[in-house]
Design a protein around this motif. Sequence first.
Motif, PDB file in Angstrom:
ATOM      1  N   SER A   1       0.809  -1.220   0.000  1.00  0.00           N
ATOM      2  CA  SER A   1       0.000   0.000   0.000  1.00  0.00           C
ATOM      3  C   SER A   1       0.843   1.271   0.000  1.00  0.00           C
ATOM      4  CB  SER A   1      -0.930   0.016   1.215  1.00  0.00           C
ATOM      5  OG  SER A   1      -0.170   0.046   2.409  1.00  0.00           O
ATOM      6  N   GLU A   2       2.152   1.120   0.193  1.00  0.00           N
ATOM      7  CA  GLU A   2       3.046   2.277   0.197  1.00  0.00           C
ATOM      8  C   GLU A   2       4.453   1.834  -0.174  1.00  0.00           C
ATOM      9  OE1 GLU A   2       2.730   3.697   4.212  1.00  0.00           O
ATOM     10  OE2 GLU A   2       4.140   2.234   4.961  1.00  0.00           O
ATOM     11  N   THR A   3       5.285   2.812  -0.488  1.00  0.00           N
ATOM     12  CA  THR A   3       6.690   2.564  -0.788  1.00  0.00           C
ATOM     13  C   THR A   3       7.528   3.459   0.107  1.00  0.00           C
ATOM     14  OG1 THR A   3       6.155   2.085  -3.096  1.00  0.00           O
ATOM     15  CG2 THR A   3       8.447   2.593  -2.600  1.00  0.00           C
ATOM     16  N   LEU A   4       8.560   2.885   0.699  1.00  0.00           N
ATOM     17  CA  LEU A   4       9.533   3.677   1.447  1.00  0.00           C
ATOM     18  C   LEU A   4      10.718   3.915   0.520  1.00  0.00           C
ATOM     19  CD1 LEU A   4       9.510   1.925   4.930  1.00  0.00           C
ATOM     20  CD2 LEU A   4       8.160   3.880   4.152  1.00  0.00           C
ATOM     21  N   VAL A   5      11.012   5.183   0.270  1.00  0.00           N
ATOM     22  CA  VAL A   5      12.137   5.546  -0.578  1.00  0.00           C
ATOM     23  C   VAL A   5      13.235   6.064   0.347  1.00  0.00           C
ATOM     24  CG1 VAL A   5      12.912   6.935  -2.528  1.00  0.00           C
ATOM     25  CG2 VAL A   5      10.525   6.184  -2.421  1.00  0.00           C
ATOM     26  N   HIS A   6      14.357   5.371   0.335  1.00  0.00           N
ATOM     27  CA  HIS A   6      15.495   5.741   1.177  1.00  0.00           C
ATOM     28  C   HIS A   6      16.473   6.526   0.316  1.00  0.00           C
ATOM     29  CE1 HIS A   6      14.206   3.012   4.426  1.00  0.00           C
ATOM     30  NE2 HIS A   6      13.740   2.291   3.429  1.00  0.00           N
ATOM     31  N   VAL A   7      16.767   7.745   0.739  1.00  0.00           N
ATOM     32  CA  VAL A   7      17.641   8.624  -0.034  1.00  0.00           C
ATOM     33  C   VAL A   7      18.777   9.128   0.849  1.00  0.00           C
ATOM     34  CG1 VAL A   7      15.722   9.366  -1.508  1.00  0.00           C
ATOM     35  CG2 VAL A   7      16.355  10.746   0.473  1.00  0.00           C
ATOM     36  N   LEU A   8      19.778   9.693   0.187  1.00  0.00           N
ATOM     37  CA  LEU A   8      20.858  10.383   0.890  1.00  0.00           C
ATOM     38  C   LEU A   8      20.758  11.855   0.537  1.00  0.00           C
ATOM     39  CD1 LEU A   8      23.782   7.883   0.305  1.00  0.00           C
ATOM     40  CD2 LEU A   8      22.504   8.280   2.426  1.00  0.00           C
ATOM     41  N   LEU A   9      20.619  12.679   1.561  1.00  0.00           N
ATOM     42  CA  LEU A   9      20.525  14.127   1.406  1.00  0.00           C
ATOM     43  C   LEU A   9      21.779  14.727   2.032  1.00  0.00           C
ATOM     44  CD1 LEU A   9      18.927  16.712   0.713  1.00  0.00           C
ATOM     45  CD2 LEU A   9      17.874  16.525   2.986  1.00  0.00           C
ATOM     46  N   ARG A  10      22.721  15.123   1.188  1.00  0.00           N
ATOM     47  CA  ARG A  10      24.012  15.645   1.656  1.00  0.00           C
ATOM     48  C   ARG A  10      24.673  14.677   2.635  1.00  0.00           C
ATOM     49  NH1 ARG A  10      21.751  21.598   2.777  1.00  0.00           N
ATOM     50  NH2 ARG A  10      20.933  21.933   0.706  1.00  0.00           N
TER      51      ARG A  10
ATOM     52  N   VAL B   1      23.209  12.483   4.530  1.00  0.00           N
ATOM     53  CA  VAL B   1      22.320  12.114   5.640  1.00  0.00           C
ATOM     54  C   VAL B   1      21.247  11.161   5.113  1.00  0.00           C
ATOM     55  CG1 VAL B   1      20.666  12.982   7.340  1.00  0.00           C
ATOM     56  CG2 VAL B   1      22.722  14.308   6.809  1.00  0.00           C
ATOM     57  N   PRO B   2      21.102   9.964   5.725  1.00  0.00           N
ATOM     58  CA  PRO B   2      20.044   9.064   5.281  1.00  0.00           C
ATOM     59  C   PRO B   2      18.660   9.598   5.657  1.00  0.00           C
ATOM     60  CG  PRO B   2      21.210   8.130   7.161  1.00  0.00           C
ATOM     61  CD  PRO B   2      21.904   9.404   6.798  1.00  0.00           C
ATOM     62  N   VAL B   3      17.748   9.593   4.690  1.00  0.00           N
ATOM     63  CA  VAL B   3      16.394  10.102   4.886  1.00  0.00           C
ATOM     64  C   VAL B   3      15.418   9.090   4.288  1.00  0.00           C
ATOM     65  CG1 VAL B   3      14.769  11.959   4.300  1.00  0.00           C
ATOM     66  CG2 VAL B   3      17.165  12.502   4.759  1.00  0.00           C
ATOM     67  N   THR B   4      14.337   8.813   5.009  1.00  0.00           N
ATOM     68  CA  THR B   4      13.286   7.925   4.513  1.00  0.00           C
ATOM     69  C   THR B   4      12.067   8.760   4.166  1.00  0.00           C
ATOM     70  OG1 THR B   4      14.075   6.128   5.920  1.00  0.00           O
ATOM     71  CG2 THR B   4      11.840   5.925   5.055  1.00  0.00           C
ATOM     72  N   VAL B   5      11.497   8.498   2.976  1.00  0.00           N
ATOM     73  CA  VAL B   5      10.298   9.187   2.511  1.00  0.00           C
ATOM     74  C   VAL B   5       9.212   8.130   2.299  1.00  0.00           C
ATOM     75  CG1 VAL B   5       9.299  10.636   0.709  1.00  0.00           C
ATOM     76  CG2 VAL B   5      11.703  10.924   1.347  1.00  0.00           C
ATOM     77  N   ARG B   6       8.010   8.377   2.839  1.00  0.00           N
ATOM     78  CA  ARG B   6       6.879   7.465   2.677  1.00  0.00           C
ATOM     79  C   ARG B   6       6.025   7.967   1.509  1.00  0.00           C
ATOM     80  NH1 ARG B   6       4.028   4.427   6.970  1.00  0.00           N
ATOM     81  NH2 ARG B   6       5.288   5.665   8.378  1.00  0.00           N
ATOM     82  N   VAL B   7       5.822   7.085   0.515  1.00  0.00           N
ATOM     83  CA  VAL B   7       5.040   7.423  -0.665  1.00  0.00           C
ATOM     84  C   VAL B   7       3.839   6.483  -0.727  1.00  0.00           C
ATOM     85  CG1 VAL B   7       5.083   7.590  -3.185  1.00  0.00           C
ATOM     86  CG2 VAL B   7       7.140   8.138  -1.865  1.00  0.00           C
ATOM     87  N   PRO B   8       2.611   7.006  -0.823  1.00  0.00           N
ATOM     88  CA  PRO B   8       1.448   6.122  -0.959  1.00  0.00           C
ATOM     89  C   PRO B   8       1.538   5.316  -2.256  1.00  0.00           C
ATOM     90  CG  PRO B   8       0.768   8.384  -0.521  1.00  0.00           C
ATOM     91  CD  PRO B   8       2.235   8.402  -0.798  1.00  0.00           C
ATOM     92  N   GLY B   9       1.128   4.049  -2.221  1.00  0.00           N
ATOM     93  CA  GLY B   9       1.119   3.212  -3.414  1.00  0.00           C
ATOM     94  C   GLY B   9       2.510   2.807  -3.853  1.00  0.00           C
TER      95      GLY B   9
END
Length: 104
Positions: free
Chosen positions: A58-67, A69-77
Motif C-alpha cells: 500500500s506504500e513505498t519507502l524511498v530511502h535517499v541520501l541528502l548531503r 544524511v540518510p532520509v526515509t520518505v513514505r510514498v502512498p502506493g
Amino acid sequence: ANEFVAGFIGTPPMNIFPAGLLCACRAGLRPEHIAIGRAAADGGAMTAEVDFTESLGSETLVHVLLRGVPVTVRVPGFAAYRAGEKVLLRPEMDKVVEFQEEKI
C-alpha cells in the motif's frame, strides 16, 4: 518528547537531521511529511540521491541520501525510483520538530 524517543517510535522512525540542514538546530521530520519528485527544483526543494526502495504494497519507502544524511520518505502506493537516481525532496517545514540540546 525528545530526539531519543523520536528516533525509535513509529515505523519507519522519524528522520533526524543535523543542525543547518533543515533549520538552525537538530530537527526531526516524519517520512510522510516529505514530498519526493522528479520535476524541476524551486525554492523549497532539495536535491537527494536514491539509495534503495522498499515496496510495502500500500506504500513505498524511498530511502535517499541528502548531503550524506540518510532520509526515509513514505510514498502512498507504488513508487518506481532507481538507486542512484537524483530526486527532489520538499519537506513540510510546518511539521519540522526542533530538538533543543538536552542538559544533564
